[in-house]
Design an enzyme around this catalytic site. Structure first.
Site, PDB file in Angstrom:
ATOM      1  N   SER A 167       0.853  -1.188   0.000  1.00 39.13           N
ATOM      2  CA  SER A 167       0.000   0.000   0.000  1.00 39.13           C
ATOM      3  C   SER A 167       0.887   1.236   0.000  1.00 39.13           C
ATOM      4  CB  SER A 167      -0.952  -0.029   1.200  1.00 39.13           C
ATOM      5  OG  SER A 167      -1.876   1.039   1.140  1.00 39.13           O
ATOM      6  N   THR A 168       0.767   2.093   1.001  1.00 39.62           N
ATOM      7  CA  THR A 168       1.527   3.341   1.050  1.00 39.62           C
ATOM      8  C   THR A 168       3.023   3.074   0.956  1.00 39.62           C
ATOM      9  OG1 THR A 168      -0.182   4.119   2.568  1.00 39.62           O
ATOM     10  CG2 THR A 168       1.764   5.507   2.297  1.00 39.62           C
ATOM     11  N   HIS A 193      -2.739  -1.147  -3.172  1.00 37.07           N
ATOM     12  CA  HIS A 193      -3.850  -0.221  -2.981  1.00 37.07           C
ATOM     13  C   HIS A 193      -3.603   1.040  -3.810  1.00 37.07           C
ATOM     14  CE1 HIS A 193      -4.271  -2.063   1.312  1.00 37.07           C
ATOM     15  NE2 HIS A 193      -4.821  -2.822   0.387  1.00 37.07           N
ATOM     16  N   MET A 283      -0.249   1.318   4.982  1.00 34.95           N
ATOM     17  CA  MET A 283      -1.067   1.755   6.106  1.00 34.95           C
ATOM     18  C   MET A 283      -2.152   0.730   6.399  1.00 34.95           C
ATOM     19  SD  MET A 283      -3.377   5.246   6.242  1.00 34.95           S
ATOM     20  CE  MET A 283      -4.581   4.676   5.041  1.00 34.95           C
ATOM     21  N   ASP A 286      -4.565  -4.583   6.218  1.00 34.48           N
ATOM     22  CA  ASP A 286      -4.966  -5.459   5.124  1.00 34.48           C
ATOM     23  C   ASP A 286      -3.872  -6.488   4.838  1.00 34.48           C
ATOM     24  OD1 ASP A 286      -6.497  -6.486   3.065  1.00 34.48           O
ATOM     25  OD2 ASP A 286      -5.756  -5.051   1.581  1.00 34.48           O
TER      26      ASP A 286
END
Length: 352
Positions: A167-168, A193, A283, A286
């Protein structure tokens, strides 16, 4: 979803940089009710923003891609060279702007989100507060330089596939990871993401940078050696189906995301002994539940370590839930994955 990461003292100080007054007002409206954040200023172009950064010392910026006097990419490159700080890119999801947003992430921006269409303005930026709080606590020094020519030799695949969640900070992390994969890498599925237009641009960028073939996953596409498939996002999750093949599932968000890493991992439980999974920077949580189920069924599972993660949320959750066996620095992750998916006789040829 609430995120409690940030710089640690008082509310996060946000500077909004966008040439659209409407967008600036909408972002301010979304943030002003959150006690974790305070908007310290608004700038209509990068030259005004430069002075505001000097005078206001914000913790994080929102930055538009297309602006007058200096575009967002040029400003970001200068900012990261002269005064590195967390930046979240905000871009319309056109082909050209999506490509620019991915370039911005490669230059050092922490995250990117899409601007809402005109008829969706009242519903836009609902998750921006969480993203900015997380970005403000990002480890910019965790970025790993991409080294040319560091690739394994004589890789002999043992039949296992690789599943990756990120993600991030994932754009930079995935580029680093895949640069360490050979052209005949193990079959690899990735859930990152990101808005769908950005994912399409990201897949095209990676395909031109790394040895394996990289493309968005398609319904029913076979999962083959030497190929990397990325979840296309939008209304669909990426899952593993018998064959093995890619399956795209319509559905609600899971763990706050669509595509969801948990759904990808859980879809592979029946094939767990043939799976090696990793969770990279990001972040939230998940992937933690899905990885725990995978490991319990016999998969090998790793997580990126804290020192090399831009945001150590998803890897930490995977370790805390017992899904990940151990934490691995990003610079060594590709070699670790190849060692687990290669035959013993080939491991001496793995460099990372």
């Amino acid at each position: 979803m609430r995120v409690d990461q940030g710089p640690g003292r008082g509310p996060v100080r946000v500077l909004i940089v966008d040439d659209s007054r409407t967008i600036r007002q909408l972002i301010r409206h979304r943030l002003q009710g959150d006690p974790r954040l305070v908007v310290v200023g608004e700038a209509e172009d990068p030259l005004v923003a430069r002075e505001m950064i000097r005078n206001l010392s914000p913790d994080v910026l929102t930055l538009d891609v297309e602006m007058p006097r200096m575009n967002g990419l040029e400003f970001l490159e200068r900012l990261m060279r002269l005064r590195p700080m967390p930046v979240v890119m905000i871009s319309t999801e056109t082909h050209e702007n999506s490509r620019s947003a991915i370039e911005a992430l490669a230059l050092g921006a922490v995250d990117c989100i899409g601007k809402p269409a005109a008829d969706r303005l009242p519903y836009g930026f609902r998750e921006l507060a969480d993203i900015l709080v997380s970005a403000a606590g990002a480890r910019l020094q965790g970025r790993v330089p991409h080294r040319a020519g560091v690739t394994p030799r004589d890789f002999l695949w043992n039949g296992k596939m690789v599943l990756v969640g990120s993600s991030t900070g994932g754009v930079d992390a995935l580029e680093c990871l895949l640069r360490g994969f050979p052209a005949d890498c193990p079959p690899t599925l990735i859930t990152q993401h990101m808005p769908p237009a950005f994912l399409a641009s990201f897949a095209r960028r990676l395909d031109g940078l790394v040895a394996p073939r990289v493309a968005l996953a398609e319904e029913g596409a076979p999962i083959r050696q030497g190929e990397v498939r990325i979840a296309p996002g939008g209304t669909r999750h990426l899952a593993l189906a018998p064959g093995p093949t890619c399956r795209l599932l319509e559905g609600e968000k899971r763990s706050g995301h669509r595509p969801s890493v948990d759904i990808l991992f859980e879809s592979a439980v029946s094939l767990a002994p043939k799976v090696v999974a990793t969770v990279l920077t990001g972040m939230g949580r998940d992937g933690a539940e899905g990885m725990a189920a995978l490991r319990a069924a016999g998969a090998r599972c790793l997580a990126q370590d804290q020192a090399s993660s831009v945001v150590w949320g998803m890897p930490r959750a995977a370790l805390e839930m017992g899904g990940a066996e151990r934490a691995v620095p990003l610079a060594r992750m590709s070699a670790e994955l190849l060692a687990l998916t290669g035959r013993q006789s080939a491991r001496s040829g793995v460099r990372g």
